[in-house]
Each structure stands twice: as C-alpha cells, then as structure tokens.
Design a protein around this motif. Structure first.
Motif, PDB file in Angstrom:
ATOM      1  N   LEU B 132       0.825  -1.210   0.000  1.00 24.57           N
ATOM      2  CA  LEU B 132       0.000   0.000   0.000  1.00 24.57           C
ATOM      3  C   LEU B 132       0.858   1.258   0.000  1.00 24.57           C
ATOM      4  CD1 LEU B 132      -2.775  -0.946   2.571  1.00 24.57           C
ATOM      5  CD2 LEU B 132      -2.920  -0.925   0.092  1.00 24.57           C
ATOM      6  N   PHE B 133       1.984   1.200   0.703  1.00 19.86           N
ATOM      7  CA  PHE B 133       2.831   2.385   0.823  1.00 19.86           C
ATOM      8  C   PHE B 133       3.662   2.647  -0.425  1.00 19.86           C
ATOM      9  CE2 PHE B 133       3.041   1.982   5.723  1.00 19.86           C
ATOM     10  CZ  PHE B 133       1.782   2.547   5.800  1.00 19.86           C
ATOM     11  N   THR B 134       3.960   1.613  -1.151  1.00 17.65           N
ATOM     12  CA  THR B 134       4.826   1.753  -2.313  1.00 17.65           C
ATOM     13  C   THR B 134       4.001   2.109  -3.541  1.00 17.65           C
ATOM     14  OG1 THR B 134       6.113  -0.033  -1.363  1.00 17.65           O
ATOM     15  CG2 THR B 134       6.664   0.613  -3.600  1.00 17.65           C
ATOM     16  N   PRO B 135       4.419   3.090  -4.309  1.00 17.73           N
ATOM     17  CA  PRO B 135       3.686   3.380  -5.547  1.00 17.73           C
ATOM     18  C   PRO B 135       3.880   2.256  -6.567  1.00 17.73           C
ATOM     19  CG  PRO B 135       5.473   4.969  -5.206  1.00 17.73           C
ATOM     20  CD  PRO B 135       5.531   4.008  -4.069  1.00 17.73           C
ATOM     21  N   ILE B 136       2.836   1.509  -6.803  1.00 18.12           N
ATOM     22  CA  ILE B 136       2.928   0.370  -7.711  1.00 18.12           C
ATOM     23  C   ILE B 136       1.848   0.423  -8.773  1.00 18.12           C
ATOM     24  CG2 ILE B 136       3.988  -1.243  -6.076  1.00 18.12           C
ATOM     25  CD1 ILE B 136       1.155  -2.279  -5.493  1.00 18.12           C
ATOM     26  N   GLN B 137       1.118   1.540  -8.826  1.00 17.59           N
ATOM     27  CA  GLN B 137      -0.064   1.559  -9.677  1.00 17.59           C
ATOM     28  C   GLN B 137       0.260   1.823 -11.138  1.00 17.59           C
ATOM     29  OE1 GLN B 137       0.245   3.286  -6.828  1.00 17.59           O
ATOM     30  NE2 GLN B 137      -1.210   2.318  -5.468  1.00 17.59           N
ATOM     31  N   GLY B 138       1.358   2.543 -11.397  1.00 20.37           N
ATOM     32  CA  GLY B 138       1.657   2.923 -12.769  1.00 20.37           C
ATOM     33  C   GLY B 138       2.270   1.793 -13.559  1.00 20.37           C
ATOM     34  N   TYR B 139       2.073   1.811 -14.873  1.00 18.97           N
ATOM     35  CA  TYR B 139       2.631   0.733 -15.687  1.00 18.97           C
ATOM     36  C   TYR B 139       4.152   0.728 -15.627  1.00 18.97           C
ATOM     37  CZ  TYR B 139       3.507   4.344 -19.198  1.00 18.97           C
ATOM     38  OH  TYR B 139       3.946   5.462 -19.849  1.00 18.97           O
ATOM     39  N   GLU B 140       4.739   1.927 -15.410  1.00 21.74           N
ATOM     40  CA  GLU B 140       6.202   1.975 -15.358  1.00 21.74           C
ATOM     41  C   GLU B 140       6.747   1.453 -14.029  1.00 21.74           C
ATOM     42  OE1 GLU B 140       5.018   6.003 -13.711  1.00 21.74           O
ATOM     43  OE2 GLU B 140       4.211   4.479 -15.021  1.00 21.74           O
ATOM     44  N   GLN B 141       5.835   1.125 -13.102  1.00 19.69           N
ATOM     45  CA  GLN B 141       6.297   0.634 -11.799  1.00 19.69           C
ATOM     46  C   GLN B 141       6.177  -0.877 -11.674  1.00 19.69           C
ATOM     47  OE1 GLN B 141       3.620   3.191  -9.983  1.00 19.69           O
ATOM     48  NE2 GLN B 141       5.048   4.880  -9.749  1.00 19.69           N
ATOM     49  N   ALA B 142       5.946  -1.527 -12.794  1.00 17.64           N
ATOM     50  CA  ALA B 142       5.762  -2.984 -12.757  1.00 17.64           C
ATOM     51  C   ALA B 142       6.973  -3.682 -12.148  1.00 17.64           C
ATOM     52  CB  ALA B 142       5.494  -3.505 -14.168  1.00 17.64           C
ATOM     53  N   ALA B 143       8.150  -3.195 -12.500  1.00 16.57           N
ATOM     54  CA  ALA B 143       9.360  -3.841 -11.972  1.00 16.57           C
ATOM     55  C   ALA B 143       9.493  -3.607 -10.471  1.00 16.57           C
ATOM     56  CB  ALA B 143      10.592  -3.316 -12.702  1.00 16.57           C
ATOM     57  N   ASP B 144       9.080  -2.422 -10.018  1.00 17.88           N
ATOM     58  CA  ASP B 144       9.119  -2.145  -8.580  1.00 17.88           C
ATOM     59  C   ASP B 144       8.205  -3.101  -7.830  1.00 17.88           C
ATOM     60  OD1 ASP B 144      10.712  -0.080  -9.332  1.00 17.88           O
ATOM     61  OD2 ASP B 144       9.200   1.492  -9.048  1.00 17.88           O
ATOM     62  N   LEU B 145       7.043  -3.342  -8.415  1.00 19.83           N
ATOM     63  CA  LEU B 145       6.094  -4.252  -7.784  1.00 19.83           C
ATOM     64  C   LEU B 145       6.665  -5.668  -7.731  1.00 19.83           C
ATOM     65  CD1 LEU B 145       3.388  -5.047  -6.633  1.00 19.83           C
ATOM     66  CD2 LEU B 145       2.434  -5.047  -8.937  1.00 19.83           C
ATOM     67  N   ALA B 146       7.232  -6.088  -8.838  1.00 20.87           N
ATOM     68  CA  ALA B 146       7.813  -7.436  -8.857  1.00 20.87           C
ATOM     69  C   ALA B 146       8.933  -7.548  -7.836  1.00 20.87           C
ATOM     70  CB  ALA B 146       8.331  -7.764 -10.251  1.00 20.87           C
ATOM     71  N   GLU B 147       9.686  -6.470  -7.679  1.00 21.93           N
ATOM     72  CA  GLU B 147      10.801  -6.518  -6.735  1.00 21.93           C
ATOM     73  C   GLU B 147      10.321  -6.668  -5.296  1.00 21.93           C
ATOM     74  OE1 GLU B 147      13.183  -3.092  -6.200  1.00 21.93           O
ATOM     75  OE2 GLU B 147      14.835  -4.251  -5.344  1.00 21.93           O
ATOM     76  N   LEU B 148       9.141  -6.097  -5.006  1.00 25.28           N
ATOM     77  CA  LEU B 148       8.615  -6.220  -3.651  1.00 25.28           C
ATOM     78  C   LEU B 148       8.435  -7.689  -3.269  1.00 25.28           C
ATOM     79  CD1 LEU B 148       5.935  -3.394  -3.335  1.00 25.28           C
ATOM     80  CD2 LEU B 148       8.159  -3.530  -2.239  1.00 25.28           C
ATOM     81  N   PHE B 149       8.052  -8.508  -4.232  1.00 25.11           N
ATOM     82  CA  PHE B 149       7.883  -9.934  -3.945  1.00 25.11           C
ATOM     83  C   PHE B 149       9.209 -10.688  -4.012  1.00 25.11           C
ATOM     84  CE2 PHE B 149       3.693  -8.637  -5.553  1.00 25.11           C
ATOM     85  CZ  PHE B 149       2.920  -9.033  -4.480  1.00 25.11           C
ATOM     86  N   ALA B 150      10.072 -10.222  -4.897  1.00 26.99           N
ATOM     87  CA  ALA B 150      11.330 -10.945  -5.091  1.00 26.99           C
ATOM     88  C   ALA B 150      12.318 -10.699  -3.937  1.00 26.99           C
ATOM     89  CB  ALA B 150      11.967 -10.538  -6.410  1.00 26.99           C
ATOM     90  N   ARG B 151      12.266  -9.501  -3.377  1.00 23.15           N
ATOM     91  CA  ARG B 151      13.279  -9.123  -2.384  1.00 23.15           C
ATOM     92  C   ARG B 151      13.333 -10.054  -1.166  1.00 23.15           C
ATOM     93  NH1 ARG B 151      12.328  -3.465  -0.390  1.00 23.15           N
ATOM     94  NH2 ARG B 151      12.163  -3.028  -2.600  1.00 23.15           N
ATOM     95  N   PRO B 152      12.182 -10.345  -0.535  1.00 19.31           N
ATOM     96  CA  PRO B 152      12.279 -11.246   0.622  1.00 19.31           C
ATOM     97  C   PRO B 152      12.778 -12.637   0.258  1.00 19.31           C
ATOM     98  CG  PRO B 152       9.986 -10.737   0.117  1.00 19.31           C
ATOM     99  CD  PRO B 152      10.820  -9.834  -0.711  1.00 19.31           C
TER     100      PRO B 152
END
Lengths: 98, 161
Positions: B132-152
């Motif tokens: 919720l805190f991380t901006p993940i809504q934009g299409y250019e943030q797809a990699a950021d979203l994927a990283e949120l799951f990959a990091r742990p």
C-alpha cells in the motif's frame, strides 16, 4: 486456578492470555469482539515470539449481538479443541459448569 | 537526424517507458517463477496483485475474506481461492501450510502480527502494508512491484544458515 486480582498490564483478557502463553497444554477460547484479535500482536509483534499465543477468538461482530452468540462460542471451542488438542481449555468470559 | 541520436534521446527522455518494457521484469520473472505465494486478506488488492504475479509466471495462491466480489470466476487460471476469513487469522499460522491438498507457500504476504511465527516456521514473509505504501499503480512501476515480492525471497537465500 482462579484469578481474583489482575496485576497484569492491560485489560484482563490480555493478562489471561499472558498466563496461557506461559503454560503448556493450555488453550484459551476468548469470546471477544473483532478488535480484540489485536491482542495477538502484543506477543508476535511487540515481544517477537516465535508462536502465536494459544488463543482462539470467537470474534463476534456488532450485529451478532442482536442474536445468540452461544453457538458461535461452542463452535469455536469445539474447533479449537479438535485442532490444538489441549490438556485444558480456558474460556473468557468464564464458562460456568452446570 | 541520425537514428542513433534519436534512440539516445528516446532513452534519455522516456525513462518511464523503458522501465515499463518487459526487459525490466526479466530478472524478477526468473526469481519468482514457480513460487507459490499466499495472501492473507488485508487490502482488497489481493486479486489484482495475484493477477500480476500470475502473468509473471509465478504459481501462487491467495486467500480471501468473505467478500462477494472476490469469486473464482474472475481469478486467473493458476489462482487458488481458499475460504479463509478474518476469523481464521486467529487460527494459526498453519492455515498456510496445511490447507487441503496445497503445498505450503514459499512466500506469505501478511501483517506484522503473523510474520514472526511464520518466519519461525521457515516461511518467508512479506509485510502486506508495503504494497500500500509503495507506488505500484503505474505501468512503469511494474518492476518495482515485482521486486517487492522478489526481495524477501532473495534475502532469505542470502541469510540462510
């Protein structure tokens, strides 16, 4: 064991939970409104324990209070027993034997 | 204007488009492939997040609360709906490991209240509120979203003893 004086910080059900957490073979069935499940976090998040406290919440909502919540409690107690197989179940508010 | 120059301009001025390209997701796709991910119901974002992960070739499952809008009919093919409601959070961490016929999740997205017991069971966790805190809504943030799951998952591998 019957507690007559609460000396633990926080509301009584948290004190009872703390005692249940300190004992083995005990499971605590708490007939509690939804928000009370937050008490879990005192143990898992604040104290960083590796297990949840041995507690089952019946978790009734405001609208449930319009009717009888006894079934909710009985179901929760039965499920908790089947699942955790404790040597002793506690309940709060205390269930009164007939 | 030479085409090389134009390409350079394109890269310089349109970083967001570059970040939205499939290549930006490639490394996370490899890290997430085949991993089963379990969502506790927290934010109502579970469905779109699950759909995203499904496209990232990750095997995943998710839990739902008793919301009528979340039906299996709108879920992607490799999604598995569990009938988990708020009451069952009390139930324990083994919700995630002993759900009928499903292998335990590799990653569990949950609140802080469940994270320590799950980690103690050897299950990697992701704090749900970060989604919720991380901006993940934009299409250019797809990699950021994927990283949120990959990091742990990466961290769990790095600190493994």
């Amino acid at each position: 064991m019957q507690l007559t004086v609460w000396t633990y910080e926080g509301p009584p059900h948290v004190g009872a939970m703390r005692i249940a957490t300190a004992m083995r073979g005990v499971h605590y069935v708490l007939h509690a409104p939804q928000g009370d499940t937050y008490a879990d976090l005192l143990f898992t998040m604040i104290e960083r324990r590796a297990q949840r406290p041995p507690v089952t919440y019946t978790t009734f909502q405001a609208r449930d209070l319009g009717g009888d919540t006894a079934e909710l409690f009985k179901d929760a107690a039965r499920e908790a027993y089947e699942r955790f197989k404790p040597e002793r179940c506690w309940s709060a508010p205390p269930a009164r034997p007939n | 204007m030479p085409s090389g120059r134009r390409a350079e301009t394109f890269r310089g001025r349109r970083p967001r488009r570059r970040r939205a390209r499939p290549a930006a997701l490639a490394r996370y796709r490899a890290q997430l492939a085949g991993k089963r991910i379990f969502f506790f119901p927290d934010s109502q974002l579970e469905m779109p997040l699950a759909r995203f992960l499904s496209r990232a070739n990750s095997a995943w499952s998710w839990s739902r609360s008793a919301r009528p809008t979340c039906t299996a009919s709108i879920s992607p093919p490799n999604c598995r709906c569990c009938r988990t409601d708020v009451h069952q959070r009390r139930a324990s961490t083994s919700t995630t490991s002993s759900t009928a016929a499903a292998p335990p999740a590799r990653l569990v997205v949950c609140g802080l209240g469940l994270a320590n017991p799950l980690e103690a069971e050897g299950i990697t966790t992701k704090w749900s509120i970060e989604l919720l805190f991380t901006p993940i809504q934009g299409y250019e943030q797809a990699a950021d979203l994927a990283e949120l799951f990959a990091r742990p998952l990466v961290r769990a591998r790095l600190v493994a003893v």
